[in-house]
Write a protein that holds these residues in place. Structure first.
Motif, mmCIF file in Angstrom:
data_model
loop_
_atom_site.group_PDB
_atom_site.id
_atom_site.type_symbol
_atom_site.label_atom_id
_atom_site.label_comp_id
_atom_site.label_asym_id
_atom_site.label_seq_id
_atom_site.Cartn_x
_atom_site.Cartn_y
_atom_site.Cartn_z
ATOM 1 N N LEU A 1 -31.011 93.480 -29.641
ATOM 2 C CA LEU A 1 -32.230 93.882 -28.890
ATOM 3 C C LEU A 1 -31.890 93.791 -27.327
ATOM 4 O O LEU A 1 -32.720 94.043 -26.685
ATOM 5 C CB LEU A 1 -33.417 92.949 -29.242
ATOM 6 N N THR B 1 -30.296 95.372 -23.918
ATOM 7 C CA THR B 1 -30.517 96.852 -23.496
ATOM 8 C C THR B 1 -29.186 97.596 -23.534
ATOM 9 O O THR B 1 -28.667 97.783 -22.689
ATOM 10 C CB THR B 1 -30.993 97.037 -21.873
ATOM 11 N N SER C 1 -33.387 92.076 -22.829
ATOM 12 C CA SER C 1 -33.834 92.739 -24.106
ATOM 13 C C SER C 1 -34.572 94.102 -23.650
ATOM 14 O O SER C 1 -34.949 94.058 -22.464
ATOM 15 C CB SER C 1 -34.732 91.971 -24.933
ATOM 16 N N PHE C 2 -34.826 94.826 -24.411
ATOM 17 C CA PHE C 2 -35.570 96.117 -24.286
ATOM 18 C C PHE C 2 -36.974 95.752 -23.992
ATOM 19 O O PHE C 2 -37.569 96.393 -22.950
ATOM 20 C CB PHE C 2 -35.675 96.971 -25.537
ATOM 21 N N ASN D 1 -36.762 101.290 -26.769
ATOM 22 C CA ASN D 1 -35.641 101.421 -27.650
ATOM 23 C C ASN D 1 -35.568 102.215 -28.698
ATOM 24 O O ASN D 1 -36.391 102.532 -29.667
ATOM 25 C CB ASN D 1 -35.669 99.748 -28.258
ATOM 26 N N GLU E 1 -33.323 102.166 -30.851
ATOM 27 C CA GLU E 1 -33.199 101.775 -32.374
ATOM 28 C C GLU E 1 -34.498 100.593 -32.368
ATOM 29 O O GLU E 1 -34.463 99.376 -32.404
ATOM 30 C CB GLU E 1 -31.719 100.992 -32.341
ATOM 31 N N GLU E 2 -35.535 101.170 -33.089
ATOM 32 C CA GLU E 2 -36.549 100.231 -33.173
ATOM 33 C C GLU E 2 -36.519 99.503 -34.248
ATOM 34 O O GLU E 2 -37.022 98.520 -34.313
ATOM 35 C CB GLU E 2 -38.016 101.375 -33.325
ATOM 36 N N THR F 1 -33.720 97.709 -35.920
ATOM 37 C CA THR F 1 -32.482 97.512 -36.079
ATOM 38 C C THR F 1 -31.899 96.796 -37.504
ATOM 39 O O THR F 1 -30.903 97.127 -38.149
ATOM 40 C CB THR F 1 -31.984 96.334 -34.934
#
Length: 356
Positions: free
Chosen positions: A27, A29, A338-339, A346, A348-349, A351
């Motif tokens: 998570l 960035t 983190s995002f 993000n 990649e929601e 992951t």
């Protein structure tokens, strides 16, 4: 029953920690996996320290020095006097390990495990001399069982001292003319590989000289048949290697991050693993040595080195050079946003779904 249940709980906790660490890494960035091996190092640091926020405190490198009786057989191009001369060079700041430790704020300690020389009083070399070098293995085992145990115990004691001073990240180096030979013999015995595969040029043996070194090591190997890890270390090792083995085992007991240098340090680690397999979990292999056989040991241990710079110096130099990279892994894990924290969308929601 109780012990089995406790082990299950512990395994479940470790699995949970691993998932949490991976989630925290994913998570940050960045795209998944974008920091490459730094992400794997960060994960290992968290697992070693059992935390989502690992930190490297008061890093230290212990350099163990000793001479080797096998040099009487011409297995090194350098005279054994170079051992004590280089140990002095470490202390006066002129060696590679000295300048790299200074650059990276790493405490450096030089320990006389078995140098065939009396250092002047006042020299900042720690006297832990077990004997004035190991014996000539062509004639008799390198160490007695008691000498081997004493060296291992002293190595462990030095690690405890560093831990009590607040160190949780420790590396090991060595100085000993001829010490690639015992390292090759240990590798040969523990991995059951031919002597030719395990023997490299060391400090500069090439051509007929390398062939001679190989013949000597073959003769030594045929002479003995030790049955246990301790017997094998006493027969084929060296005082500085035995001290390093004890130090590595103690560092594992204390849950320290262990920085492993090149060929000789990896041979010591391979030996320590024969005593306690879980040692491997705490080891970061800092570089790929150019010494023949090192890559084979790394492959056996499933280790990807932090650096590959064509180095083959020893001294702990690869560990000192790799340390800033390892520190960077802890730093990004602890300080990179983190995002959600950065307010960045993000891509990649999910992951966990994508990773699976």
């Amino acid at each position: 029953m109780t012990n089995d249940y406790s082990m299950t709980i512990n395994d479940n906790q470790m699995t949970s920690l691993r998932k949490q660490l991976q989630h925290k890494i994913d998570l940050k960035t960045k795209p998944l996996g974008a920091l490459g091996q730094l992400e794997k190092i960060a994960l290992q640091l968290g697992m070693i320290q059992n935390t989502l926020a690992p930190e490297l405190r008061k890093p230290a490198i212990l350099v163990f020095a000793a001479d080797h009786g096998l040099t009487d057989e011409g297995v090194s191009p350098y005279p054994k006097d170079v051992t004590w001369q280089m140990a002095m060079n470490f202390c006066t700041g002129g060696a590679a390990i000295s300048v790299f430790c200074k650059q990276n704020d790493i405490t450096l300690k030089v320990i006389d495990a078995g140098v065939d020389y009396d250092f002047p009083s006042g020299t900042p070399i720690i006297d832990a001399k077990v004997a004035r070098g190991s014996r000539n293995m062509m004639l008799e085992p390198a160490m007695t069982a008691e000498e081997c145990r004493q060296a291992m115990k002293q190595g462990a004691a030095f690690v405890r001292q560093e831990a009590l001073a607040g160190c949780n990240t420790i590396g090991f180096g060595e100085m000993g003319i001829g010490n690639t030979s015992p390292s090759s013999l240990l590798m040969h015995r523990f991995l059951n590989l031919p002597i030719e595969t395990c023997t490299g040029k060391g400090a500069g043996m090439e051509g007929e000289k390398l062939d001679h070194k190989t013949r000597v090591l073959k003769a030594v190997s045929k002479k003995y048949n030790p049955q246990t890890p301790e017997e094998t270390l006493a027969t084929f090792g060296g005082l500085e290697i035995a001290m390093m083995v004890g130090a590595i085992l103690e560092a594992k007991k204390l849950d320290m991050v262990i920085l492993i240098d090149g060929f000789i340090a990896t041979a010591a680690t391979l030996t320590a693993i024969q005593f306690e397999a879980s040692v491997r979990e705490n080891c970061l292999f800092c570089h790929a040595s150019e010494e023949q056989g090192h890559q084979l040991m790394l492959d056996y241990l499933g280790a990807k080195p932090v650096l590959n710079l064509g180095m083959r110096l020893g001294e702990g130099s690869g560990a000192a050079v790799a340390y800033p990279v390892i520190k960077a892994a802890a730093t990004f894990l602890n300080e990179m946003a983190s995002f959600d924290e950065a307010g960045v969308s993000n891509k990649e929601e999910n992951t966990e779904v994508q990773r699976s």
